[in-house]
Motif scaffolding. Structure first.
Motif, PDB file in Angstrom:
ATOM      1  N   LYS A 200      -2.940  91.378 -14.248  1.00  0.00           N
ATOM      2  CA  LYS A 200      -2.664  92.401 -15.264  1.00  0.00           C
ATOM      3  C   LYS A 200      -3.782  92.459 -16.308  1.00  0.00           C
ATOM      4  O   LYS A 200      -4.201  93.548 -16.711  1.00  0.00           O
ATOM      5  CB  LYS A 200      -1.314  92.109 -15.935  1.00  0.00           C
ATOM      6  CG  LYS A 200      -0.108  92.330 -15.026  1.00  0.00           C
ATOM      7  CD  LYS A 200       1.178  92.002 -15.753  1.00  0.00           C
ATOM      8  CE  LYS A 200       2.400  92.220 -14.859  1.00  0.00           C
ATOM      9  NZ  LYS A 200       3.660  91.876 -15.546  1.00  0.00           N
ATOM     10  N   GLN A 203      -6.738  94.270 -14.893  1.00  0.00           N
ATOM     11  CA  GLN A 203      -6.518  95.714 -14.819  1.00  0.00           C
ATOM     12  C   GLN A 203      -6.678  96.373 -16.190  1.00  0.00           C
ATOM     13  O   GLN A 203      -7.232  97.479 -16.305  1.00  0.00           O
ATOM     14  CB  GLN A 203      -5.119  96.002 -14.253  1.00  0.00           C
ATOM     15  CG  GLN A 203      -4.937  95.613 -12.791  1.00  0.00           C
ATOM     16  CD  GLN A 203      -5.852  96.383 -11.851  1.00  0.00           C
ATOM     17  OE1 GLN A 203      -6.211  97.533 -12.098  1.00  0.00           O
ATOM     18  NE2 GLN A 203      -6.258  95.727 -10.778  1.00  0.00           N
ATOM     19  N   TYR A 267       1.466  97.414 -19.081  1.00  0.00           N
ATOM     20  CA  TYR A 267       1.440  96.233 -18.197  1.00  0.00           C
ATOM     21  C   TYR A 267       2.410  95.146 -18.651  1.00  0.00           C
ATOM     22  O   TYR A 267       2.832  94.306 -17.859  1.00  0.00           O
ATOM     23  CB  TYR A 267       0.022  95.653 -18.113  1.00  0.00           C
ATOM     24  CG  TYR A 267      -0.904  96.513 -17.302  1.00  0.00           C
ATOM     25  CD1 TYR A 267      -0.950  96.409 -15.912  1.00  0.00           C
ATOM     26  CD2 TYR A 267      -1.745  97.453 -17.918  1.00  0.00           C
ATOM     27  CE1 TYR A 267      -1.800  97.205 -15.161  1.00  0.00           C
ATOM     28  CE2 TYR A 267      -2.589  98.255 -17.165  1.00  0.00           C
ATOM     29  CZ  TYR A 267      -2.615  98.125 -15.791  1.00  0.00           C
ATOM     30  OH  TYR A 267      -3.457  98.911 -15.061  1.00  0.00           O
TER      31      TYR A 267
END
Length: 268
Positions: A200, A203, A267
Motif C-alpha cells: 500500500k 502504491q 488505501y
C-alpha cells in the motif's frame, strides 16, 4: 598512512541493498579499472546505500562528503591549522581518501561551487594526482582510490549543473525509484512491516510521483516510505504515520496536502 586510519572508514557490516538492474555488476567492472563513477537519480532512491553496499562488497574504505554551496576547495583537500606548536597541515577528506586508497563519495556534488569541483579533475584522468598547492605537495593516488559523485538531475538548472569538462570524466549509472513490487520488498525489509502494508505504501508513492511537475517538485521517496513503515511498526496509526512521514515533509501547499491525504485515505 596507518592501517588503523584505513580501517576506520571500512563498512563494518553488510548494508541492505536490493539490486534493481545490473548496477552492481557495472560498478564492479568500473571499479576494477578505477573508473570515476557518477550516480544520477532522485532524492532518497538508494544512491548512498548503493555506494555503502559496494564499498562493503569490495572491502574498501569509504569516505563520504556531503557537498554544500559553502564548501571550499580547502574543505576537500586540506588546510593549515594553528595550534599550540604553531601551524600544522590537516588533510581534507579527498586527500585522505587518495592517500589510503578509499572510495571518496561526493554526495550531491552540484551543490558545491564549480571552482571547488575543479580540484577533482587531476584525480579523474590518467594522472590520478592531487596537487596540494598550499603545501607544495603532489599526492599520487593510492592504487585502490576511486572517486564517486552523485546528484539529482531533477534539480538541474543552468546555474547548478556540472560542467561538461567534469561530466565527461565519469562513467554514469542512472538510478530511479524501483518498481512497486521491489519497492514494497525494500520497505518491508527496512521497516519490519508486513507485505500488504508495504504494498500500500508503494502504491501511494506511485500516485505521488505522477504529480511531479503538477504541484510537486519531487514524489515520495523510498526513504520516506521506510520512515512511514517504521512509525507503523511502532504502533502508530497508518494514516497518521503517512501524514507525518510522507505528506508533511513534501509540501506546504494546502490543496496538494489534501490531494495526498485523500490518496492515503483510499488505501487506509
Amino acid at each position: 598512512m596507518s592501517d588503523s586510519l584505513r580501517d576506520q572508514y571500512l563498512i563494518p557490516s553488510q548494508p541492505y541493498y536490493r539490486a534493481v538492474h545490473d548496477e552492481v555488476t557495472l560498478y564492479e567492472a568500473a571499479y576494477s579499472v578505477r573508473m570515476p563513477v557518477m550516480l544520477k537519480g532522485p532524492t532518497g532512491c538508494g544512491k548512498t546505500r548503493f555506494v555503502e553496499y559496494m564499498a562493503w562488497k569490495l572491502q574498501k574504505p569509504l569516505i563520504t562528503v556531503a557537498c554544500n554551496e559553502d564548501m571550499t576547495a580547502s574543505d576537500l583537500v586540506g588546510r593549515f591549522l594553528l595550534d599550540a606548536n604553531g601551524t600544522r597541515w590537516q588533510d581534507g577528506p579527498l586527500t585522505v581518501a587518495a592517500r589510503i586508497g578509499a572510495i571518496c563519495y561526493l554526495d550531491e556534488v552540484v551543490e558545491a561551487r564549480q571552482d571547488t569541483t575543479v580540484v577533482i579533475h587531476p584525480l579523474t584522468d590518467h594522472r590520478r594526482v592531487l596537487p596540494l598547492e598550499k603545501k607544495g605537495e603532489l599526492v599520487s593516488a593510492h592504487p585502490d582510490f576511486q572517486i564517486v559523485i552523485s546528484y539529482n538531475p531533477g534539480y538541474q538548472s543552468l546555474m547548478k549543473d556540472l560542467k561538461q569538462s567534469t561530466k565527461q570524466r565519469f562513467g554514469a549509472l542512472d538510478f530511479d525509484y524501483p518498481k512497486p513490487e521491489i519497492e514494497a520488498e525494500i520497505i518491508a525489509h527496512e521497516s519490519g512491516i508486513g507485505k500488504d502494508l508495504a504494498d500500500k505504501l508503494a502504491q501511494i508513492a506511485q500516485r505521488s510521483r505522477n504529480l511531479k511537475g503538477h504541484g510537486l517538485d519531487e514524489g515520495i521517496s523510498t526513504r520516506l516510505l521506510v520512515y512511514a513503515g517504521q512509525l507503523v511498526a511502532k504502533g502508530i496509526d497508518a494514516q497518521a504515520a503517512c501524514r507525518m512521514a510522507l505528506v508533511r515533509p513534501l509540501t506546504d501547499d494546502p490543496d496538494m496536502r489534501d490531494t495526498l491525504d485523500a490518496a492515503i485515505n483510499t488505501y487506509f
